[in-house]
Design a protein around this motif. Structure first.
Motif, mmCIF file in Angstrom:
data_model
loop_
_atom_site.group_PDB
_atom_site.id
_atom_site.type_symbol
_atom_site.label_atom_id
_atom_site.label_comp_id
_atom_site.label_asym_id
_atom_site.label_seq_id
_atom_site.Cartn_x
_atom_site.Cartn_y
_atom_site.Cartn_z
ATOM 1 N N THR A 234 -44.440 38.259 -2.275
ATOM 2 C CA THR A 234 -44.970 38.357 -0.910
ATOM 3 C C THR A 234 -45.872 39.579 -0.767
ATOM 4 O O THR A 234 -46.944 39.514 -0.160
ATOM 5 C CB THR A 234 -43.817 38.440 0.104
ATOM 6 O OG1 THR A 234 -43.005 37.269 -0.007
ATOM 7 C CG2 THR A 234 -44.340 38.561 1.520
ATOM 8 N N GLU A 238 -49.860 39.555 0.174
ATOM 9 C CA GLU A 238 -50.404 40.270 1.328
ATOM 10 C C GLU A 238 -51.559 41.169 0.910
ATOM 11 O O GLU A 238 -52.580 41.272 1.599
ATOM 12 C CB GLU A 238 -49.307 41.092 2.005
ATOM 13 C CG GLU A 238 -48.273 40.263 2.754
ATOM 14 C CD GLU A 238 -48.900 39.381 3.814
ATOM 15 O OE1 GLU A 238 -48.544 38.183 3.873
ATOM 16 O OE2 GLU A 238 -49.754 39.884 4.575
ATOM 17 N N LYS A 239 -51.411 41.818 -0.238
ATOM 18 C CA LYS A 239 -52.505 42.646 -0.765
ATOM 19 C C LYS A 239 -53.702 41.765 -1.118
ATOM 20 O O LYS A 239 -54.854 42.147 -0.877
ATOM 21 C CB LYS A 239 -52.044 43.406 -2.008
ATOM 22 C CG LYS A 239 -50.888 44.374 -1.770
ATOM 23 C CD LYS A 239 -51.283 45.517 -0.876
ATOM 24 C CE LYS A 239 -50.125 46.498 -0.709
ATOM 25 N NZ LYS A 239 -50.479 47.626 0.193
ATOM 26 N N LYS A 241 -54.510 38.886 0.281
ATOM 27 C CA LYS A 241 -55.145 38.452 1.522
ATOM 28 C C LYS A 241 -56.094 39.517 2.048
ATOM 29 O O LYS A 241 -57.201 39.205 2.524
ATOM 30 C CB LYS A 241 -54.084 38.139 2.584
ATOM 31 C CG LYS A 241 -53.277 36.884 2.318
ATOM 32 C CD LYS A 241 -52.213 36.726 3.402
ATOM 33 C CE LYS A 241 -51.300 35.543 3.125
ATOM 34 N NZ LYS A 241 -50.239 35.418 4.156
ATOM 35 N N THR A 274 -49.459 29.774 1.357
ATOM 36 C CA THR A 274 -50.385 29.778 2.501
ATOM 37 C C THR A 274 -50.930 28.398 2.855
ATOM 38 O O THR A 274 -51.489 28.215 3.931
ATOM 39 C CB THR A 274 -51.580 30.705 2.218
ATOM 40 O OG1 THR A 274 -52.372 30.153 1.146
ATOM 41 C CG2 THR A 274 -51.126 32.108 1.859
#
Length: 310
Positions: A234, A238-239, A241, A274
């Motif tokens: 996760t 996130e990094k 994205k 996603t």
């Protein structure tokens, strides 16, 4: 006579740390005589093992352990065959000589963990490091070696960082039961946030945290509601994205930047979480951003038009 770490006078004036002695040393088959000194001492075990003896206790220490000895505390170092012990030692006092940097009192007043440390009032305490203290100590010694006016600012900053890191570790060590488990989880999370771009295995994290991998797995899942590796995935996504939406870095390079060494696997994992491939995610974000900007310009134009008519 030097100031004790717990001397109330330190909180009444503008005192700053001053390193008196510092060194790296490899010990082998060595027994130091009992002694004390006016300086507060930090003895950090880089490798091997040793025993530090005080008037009341024998303290076994190994790699990553360090002891903070208050001023005028009787002690001695013992390194028995066949063991060796490499250490870094720093001895320091507090001085009220004029400085431009925040005083010890000011630091304590702004950091609750430091306040707790200086209220401890123990002749010594032993802590287990997660490499943070060692790196700060090493950098401090390197700056001290420069022996220059230019290095003074860095020396004071590093010493303040060192005291805060020690205070936090001391606070963590004082927790019990599930609180100690929370400490391990926090250390694991901190390690993940600093090394998510590396090839990380469960045993690597457990080694840094200094507990068994199976135990880390259990307490992490109980605390966070997911496994360590799920958390890492996760975090990496996130990094990713952020890089996809804020930069023009190619998707393949982003994959490597977040620690996933296969662009195909990266795309598969990204889509699983996603519903879009990295390329689709970047395009859809750009479309949404362009629409938002266009709408913002329309609103601005309309407001200006009404203002002109008025």
């Amino acid at each position: 006579m030097g100031h004790s770490l717990y001397d109330p006078a330190l909180m009444a004036g503008a005192f700053h740390p001053k390193v008196i002695v510092y060194y790296f040393k490899q010990w082998e088959d060595f027994q130091m005589p009992f002694h004390s000194h006016a300086e507060i001492e930090i003895m950090y075990v880089i490798s091997g093992q040793c025993v530090v003896e005080t008037e009341t206790q024998l303290i076994s220490m190994k790699k990553g352990d360090f002891i903070v000895l208050d001023a005028n505390t009787m002690h001695r170092l013992i390194v028995a065959k066949p063991h060796q012990c490499r250490m870094i030692n720093v001895e320091f006092q507090f001085t009220d000589e004029g400085q431009l940097f925040p005083s010890l009192k000011e630091l304590v007043n702004h950091d609750p963990t430091l306040f707790q440390l200086f209220a401890k009032n123990a002749p010594y305490f032993v802590l287990k490091d997660s490499n943070e203290v060692y790196h700060t100590l090493k950098n401090l010694v390197l700056e001290l070696d420069k022996n220059s006016v230019e290095a003074q600012m860095m020396i004071h900053l590093l010493f303040a960082q060192l005291m805060i890191q020690i205070a936090r570790l001391a606070g963590e060590a004082g927790e019990a039961g599930h609180q100690q488990a929370d400490v391990y989880v926090k250390r694991a999370i901190a390690y993940l946030h600093h090394h998510y771009d590396c090839d990380i295995r469960m045993k690597d994290i457990a080694s840094v945290v200094c507990i068994h991998p199976g135990y880390l797995h259990r307490i992490f899942k109980a605390s966070m509601g997911c496994t360590v590796m799920d958390y890492l995935t996760t975090l990496r996504l996130e990094k990713a994205k952020m890089l996809l939406t804020q930069t023009n870095i190619p998707v393949m390079d982003i994959s490597y930047s977040v620690g996933i060494n296969s662009s195909q696997y990266f795309s598969a994992v990204f889509k699983k979480h996603t519903g879009q491939t990295p390329i689709e995610y970047r395009k859809s974000f750009k479309i949404r951003r362009d629409r938002t900007e266009l709408e913002s310009r329309r609103v601005t134009t309309a407001v200006r038009a009404r203002s002109t008519k008025g």
